[in-house]
Design a protein around this motif. Structure first.
Motif, PDB file in Angstrom:
ATOM      1  N   ALA A 162      -1.583  11.581   2.778  1.00 35.21           N
ATOM      2  CA  ALA A 162      -1.125  12.947   2.581  1.00 35.21           C
ATOM      3  C   ALA A 162      -0.225  12.773   1.242  1.00 35.21           C
ATOM      4  CB  ALA A 162      -0.124  13.474   4.024  1.00 35.21           C
ATOM      5  N   ILE A 163       0.240  11.696   1.241  1.00 31.71           N
ATOM      6  CA  ILE A 163       1.286  11.611  -0.038  1.00 31.71           C
ATOM      7  C   ILE A 163       0.500  11.171  -1.268  1.00 31.71           C
ATOM      8  CG2 ILE A 163       1.591   8.899  -0.159  1.00 31.71           C
ATOM      9  CD1 ILE A 163       4.397  11.975  -0.139  1.00 31.71           C
ATOM     10  N   LEU A 164      -0.596  10.713  -1.059  1.00 33.86           N
ATOM     11  CA  LEU A 164      -1.443  10.448  -2.218  1.00 33.86           C
ATOM     12  C   LEU A 164      -2.160  11.752  -2.775  1.00 33.86           C
ATOM     13  CD1 LEU A 164      -3.789   7.170  -1.341  1.00 33.86           C
ATOM     14  CD2 LEU A 164      -1.711   7.449  -2.941  1.00 33.86           C
ATOM     15  N   VAL A 165      -2.290  12.420  -1.748  1.00 31.89           N
ATOM     16  CA  VAL A 165      -2.907  14.009  -2.328  1.00 31.89           C
ATOM     17  C   VAL A 165      -1.758  14.679  -3.102  1.00 31.89           C
ATOM     18  CG1 VAL A 165      -3.555  16.403  -1.571  1.00 31.89           C
ATOM     19  CG2 VAL A 165      -4.578  14.048  -0.291  1.00 31.89           C
ATOM     20  N   GLN A 166      -0.495  14.538  -2.354  1.00 33.61           N
ATOM     21  CA  GLN A 166       0.735  15.428  -3.051  1.00 33.61           C
ATOM     22  C   GLN A 166       0.975  14.733  -4.550  1.00 33.61           C
ATOM     23  OE1 GLN A 166       4.162  15.971  -0.753  1.00 33.61           O
ATOM     24  NE2 GLN A 166       5.438  14.819  -2.092  1.00 33.61           N
ATOM     25  N   THR A 167       0.816  13.349  -4.826  1.00 32.07           N
ATOM     26  CA  THR A 167       1.760  12.664  -5.883  1.00 32.07           C
ATOM     27  C   THR A 167       0.872  12.409  -6.895  1.00 32.07           C
ATOM     28  OG1 THR A 167       2.998  11.693  -3.949  1.00 32.07           O
ATOM     29  CG2 THR A 167       3.278  10.786  -6.290  1.00 32.07           C
ATOM     30  N   PRO A 168       1.027  12.782  -8.242  1.00 34.77           N
ATOM     31  CA  PRO A 168       0.597  12.150  -9.430  1.00 34.77           C
ATOM     32  C   PRO A 168       0.523  10.553  -9.215  1.00 34.77           C
ATOM     33  CG  PRO A 168       1.989  13.986 -10.160  1.00 34.77           C
ATOM     34  CD  PRO A 168       2.524  13.523  -8.391  1.00 34.77           C
ATOM     35  N   PRO A 223       1.346   8.376 -11.933  1.00 33.71           N
ATOM     36  CA  PRO A 223       2.448   7.643 -12.628  1.00 33.71           C
ATOM     37  C   PRO A 223       3.712   7.789 -11.673  1.00 33.71           C
ATOM     38  CG  PRO A 223       1.226   9.198 -13.869  1.00 33.71           C
ATOM     39  CD  PRO A 223       0.835   9.710 -12.729  1.00 33.71           C
ATOM     40  N   THR A 224       3.940   8.881 -10.957  1.00 33.99           N
ATOM     41  CA  THR A 224       4.986   8.922 -10.098  1.00 33.99           C
ATOM     42  C   THR A 224       4.511   7.983  -8.838  1.00 33.99           C
ATOM     43  OG1 THR A 224       5.272  11.306 -10.422  1.00 33.99           O
ATOM     44  CG2 THR A 224       6.163  10.579  -8.299  1.00 33.99           C
ATOM     45  N   PHE A 225       3.600   7.738  -8.226  1.00 37.68           N
ATOM     46  CA  PHE A 225       3.260   6.824  -7.201  1.00 37.68           C
ATOM     47  C   PHE A 225       3.535   5.456  -7.521  1.00 37.68           C
ATOM     48  CE2 PHE A 225       0.588   4.378  -4.360  1.00 37.68           C
ATOM     49  CZ  PHE A 225       1.066   4.829  -3.011  1.00 37.68           C
ATOM     50  N   LYS A 226       2.920   5.296  -8.877  1.00 36.80           N
ATOM     51  CA  LYS A 226       3.023   3.773  -9.293  1.00 36.80           C
ATOM     52  C   LYS A 226       4.709   3.507  -9.428  1.00 36.80           C
ATOM     53  CE  LYS A 226      -1.150   3.249 -12.079  1.00 36.80           C
ATOM     54  NZ  LYS A 226      -1.802   2.848 -13.207  1.00 36.80           N
ATOM     55  N   ARG A 227       5.660   4.535 -10.056  1.00 39.04           N
ATOM     56  CA  ARG A 227       6.934   4.140 -10.209  1.00 39.04           C
ATOM     57  C   ARG A 227       7.525   4.260  -8.750  1.00 39.04           C
ATOM     58  NH1 ARG A 227      10.669   1.849 -13.044  1.00 39.04           N
ATOM     59  NH2 ARG A 227      12.634   2.970 -12.769  1.00 39.04           N
ATOM     60  N   ALA A 228       7.197   4.867  -7.661  1.00 37.13           N
ATOM     61  CA  ALA A 228       7.617   4.757  -6.581  1.00 37.13           C
ATOM     62  C   ALA A 228       7.578   3.224  -6.014  1.00 37.13           C
ATOM     63  CB  ALA A 228       7.097   5.750  -5.424  1.00 37.13           C
ATOM     64  N   LEU A 229       6.525   2.666  -5.934  1.00 39.75           N
ATOM     65  CA  LEU A 229       6.213   1.163  -5.769  1.00 39.75           C
ATOM     66  C   LEU A 229       7.027   0.471  -6.338  1.00 39.75           C
ATOM     67  CD1 LEU A 229       2.346   1.167  -5.631  1.00 39.75           C
ATOM     68  CD2 LEU A 229       3.658   1.545  -3.679  1.00 39.75           C
ATOM     69  N   VAL A 230       7.499   0.558  -7.760  1.00 38.74           N
ATOM     70  CA  VAL A 230       8.272  -0.219  -8.392  1.00 38.74           C
ATOM     71  C   VAL A 230       9.633  -0.223  -7.841  1.00 38.74           C
ATOM     72  CG1 VAL A 230       9.242  -0.610 -10.807  1.00 38.74           C
ATOM     73  CG2 VAL A 230       6.951  -0.201 -10.385  1.00 38.74           C
ATOM     74  N   ILE A 231      10.150   1.040  -7.749  1.00 39.14           N
ATOM     75  CA  ILE A 231      11.526   1.157  -7.345  1.00 39.14           C
ATOM     76  C   ILE A 231      11.881   0.790  -5.814  1.00 39.14           C
ATOM     77  CG2 ILE A 231      12.148   2.907  -9.241  1.00 39.14           C
ATOM     78  CD1 ILE A 231      12.062   5.079  -7.082  1.00 39.14           C
ATOM     79  N   PHE A 232      10.884   0.821  -5.063  1.00 39.49           N
ATOM     80  CA  PHE A 232      10.960   0.427  -3.615  1.00 39.49           C
ATOM     81  C   PHE A 232      11.922  -0.596  -3.341  1.00 39.49           C
ATOM     82  CE2 PHE A 232       9.376  -2.113   0.110  1.00 39.49           C
ATOM     83  CZ  PHE A 232       9.707  -1.251   0.948  1.00 39.49           C
ATOM     84  N   ARG A 233      11.687  -1.923  -4.237  1.00 39.71           N
ATOM     85  CA  ARG A 233      12.419  -2.893  -4.082  1.00 39.71           C
ATOM     86  C   ARG A 233      13.900  -2.783  -4.212  1.00 39.71           C
ATOM     87  NH1 ARG A 233      10.650  -3.696  -9.351  1.00 39.71           N
ATOM     88  NH2 ARG A 233      12.277  -3.753 -10.979  1.00 39.71           N
ATOM     89  N   TRP A 234      14.371  -1.575  -4.879  1.00 40.23           N
ATOM     90  CA  TRP A 234      15.782  -1.176  -5.029  1.00 40.23           C
ATOM     91  C   TRP A 234      16.341  -0.950  -3.537  1.00 40.23           C
ATOM     92  CZ3 TRP A 234      15.954   3.174  -9.229  1.00 40.23           C
ATOM     93  CH2 TRP A 234      15.514   2.421 -10.444  1.00 40.23           C
ATOM     94  N   LEU A 235      15.454  -0.940  -2.320  1.00 40.25           N
ATOM     95  CA  LEU A 235      16.322  -0.813  -0.986  1.00 40.25           C
ATOM     96  C   LEU A 235      16.846  -2.051  -0.834  1.00 40.25           C
ATOM     97  CD1 LEU A 235      16.387   0.589   1.692  1.00 40.25           C
ATOM     98  CD2 LEU A 235      14.315  -0.525   2.544  1.00 40.25           C
ATOM     99  N   PHE A 236      16.269  -3.281  -1.244  1.00 40.49           N
ATOM    100  CA  PHE A 236      16.968  -4.462  -0.899  1.00 40.49           C
ATOM    101  C   PHE A 236      17.590  -5.056  -2.095  1.00 40.49           C
ATOM    102  CE2 PHE A 236      13.404  -4.026   2.266  1.00 40.49           C
ATOM    103  CZ  PHE A 236      14.148  -4.096   3.297  1.00 40.49           C
ATOM    104  N   GLN A 237      17.107  -4.983  -3.184  1.00 38.43           N
ATOM    105  CA  GLN A 237      17.446  -5.335  -4.444  1.00 38.43           C
ATOM    106  C   GLN A 237      17.870  -4.347  -5.470  1.00 38.43           C
ATOM    107  OE1 GLN A 237      14.637  -8.306  -5.272  1.00 38.43           O
ATOM    108  NE2 GLN A 237      16.064  -9.974  -4.741  1.00 38.43           N
ATOM    109  N   PRO A 238      19.084  -3.569  -5.401  1.00 37.69           N
ATOM    110  CA  PRO A 238      19.079  -2.427  -6.246  1.00 37.69           C
ATOM    111  C   PRO A 238      19.714  -3.027  -7.394  1.00 37.69           C
ATOM    112  CG  PRO A 238      20.759  -2.728  -4.681  1.00 37.69           C
ATOM    113  CD  PRO A 238      19.855  -3.519  -4.294  1.00 37.69           C
ATOM    114  N   PRO A 239      19.304  -2.194  -8.560  1.00 35.90           N
ATOM    115  CA  PRO A 239      19.882  -2.891 -10.029  1.00 35.90           C
ATOM    116  C   PRO A 239      21.283  -2.849 -10.111  1.00 35.90           C
ATOM    117  CG  PRO A 239      19.136  -0.651 -10.203  1.00 35.90           C
ATOM    118  CD  PRO A 239      18.771  -0.972  -8.642  1.00 35.90           C
ATOM    119  N   LYS A 240      21.840  -4.051 -10.707  1.00 38.15           N
ATOM    120  CA  LYS A 240      23.404  -3.898 -10.677  1.00 38.15           C
ATOM    121  C   LYS A 240      23.911  -2.974 -11.765  1.00 38.15           C
ATOM    122  CE  LYS A 240      25.048  -8.240 -10.997  1.00 38.15           C
ATOM    123  NZ  LYS A 240      25.491  -9.525 -11.605  1.00 38.15           N
TER     124      LYS A 240
END
Length: 246
Positions: free
Chosen positions: A46-52, A54-71
């Protein structure tokens, strides 16, 4: 490492597993391959149908911020800008040129380069604010990918439960299969609601908070660099930027 996120994820798992054991359902009741496929694979679909893309790739990149947010070094950033303002009053803006290559933050490096190049304060503000808002909008859209998954997952859990009950209805002639069949059907509901409320939605909100904090630090950079360009007194700049530091 964000300790609160780690503790939250662990406590969420403990709540589900411990609750299942406390209720006497056992660990086996929490596993159903069919429910997992319907809920998790369906949510991703469902989310793949909804999401462009570039946005999905960016989501995968910022996922790590859950445990390692930028300082977000607010105080350090303020002190650096005040130091630059004092040096600029003494040596001129070109005296800051040697600092540009040592900066790791692309936004700060671009701003300082524009300052050294002699851009007017209005130009500095316009260019840097466009960069800040563009990045913020892109990252917020990426965070909403997980928010969307938190919306779709419970619905997919209901679909999984209905499909499971349909399978149970086909075996009404065999009472021995009814109990396990109904239990398996509701496992999909657990997957959907638990994943949404214990992971996807909290993840999205955590990412949004990190994005807002980063934007606030970029606002500090913009205001600080503009104050330097205007030749403001370092003490006045420090007082002006104090509100951005928490």
């Amino acid at each position: 490492m964000d300790i609160l996120s780690v503790v939250g994820v662990v406590l969420g798992l403990v709540a589900i597993i411990g609750g299942s054991l406390a209720k006497g359902a056992g660990l086996s009741s929490l596993w159903s391959a069919a429910a997992f496929i319907i809920v998790m694979l369906g949510t991703v679909a469902a989310i793949l149908v909804q999401t462009p893309m570039p946005t999905f790739k960016r989501a995968l990149v910022i996922f790590r911020w859950l445990f390692q947010p930028p300082k977000i070094p607010g105080r350090e950033l303020l002190n650096r800008i005040v130091g630059w303002s004092a040096r600029a009053r003494k040596d001129g803006l070109l005296g800051l040129e040697s600092d540009i290559e040592r900066l790791n933050d692309p936004f700060l490096r671009k701003g300082l380069q524009m300052l050294v190049d002699g851009n007017e304060p209005d130009t500095l503000r316009k260019v840097l604010e466009i960069d800040m808002h563009s990045q913020e909008q892109a990252d917020i859209a990426a965070a909403k990918v997980f928010e969307g998954m938190g919306i779709y997952a419970p619905t997919l859990g209901i679909i999984g439960a209905v499909l499971g009950l349909m399978a149970v209805m086909q075996n009404l002639a065999d009472p021995s299969k009814l109990g396990t069949g109904i239990a398996a059907a509701f496992t999909a509901t657990i997957y959907g609601i638990a994943s949404a409320n214990l992971f996807f939605l909290p993840l999205a909100n955590k990412l949004k908070a990190v994005i807002r904090a980063r934007s606030r630090s970029q606002e500090l950079i913009i205001e600080g660099l503009i104050a330097i360009a205007e030749g403001e007194n370092p003490r006045n700049i420090e007082a002006r930027l104090q509100g951005y530091v928490t």
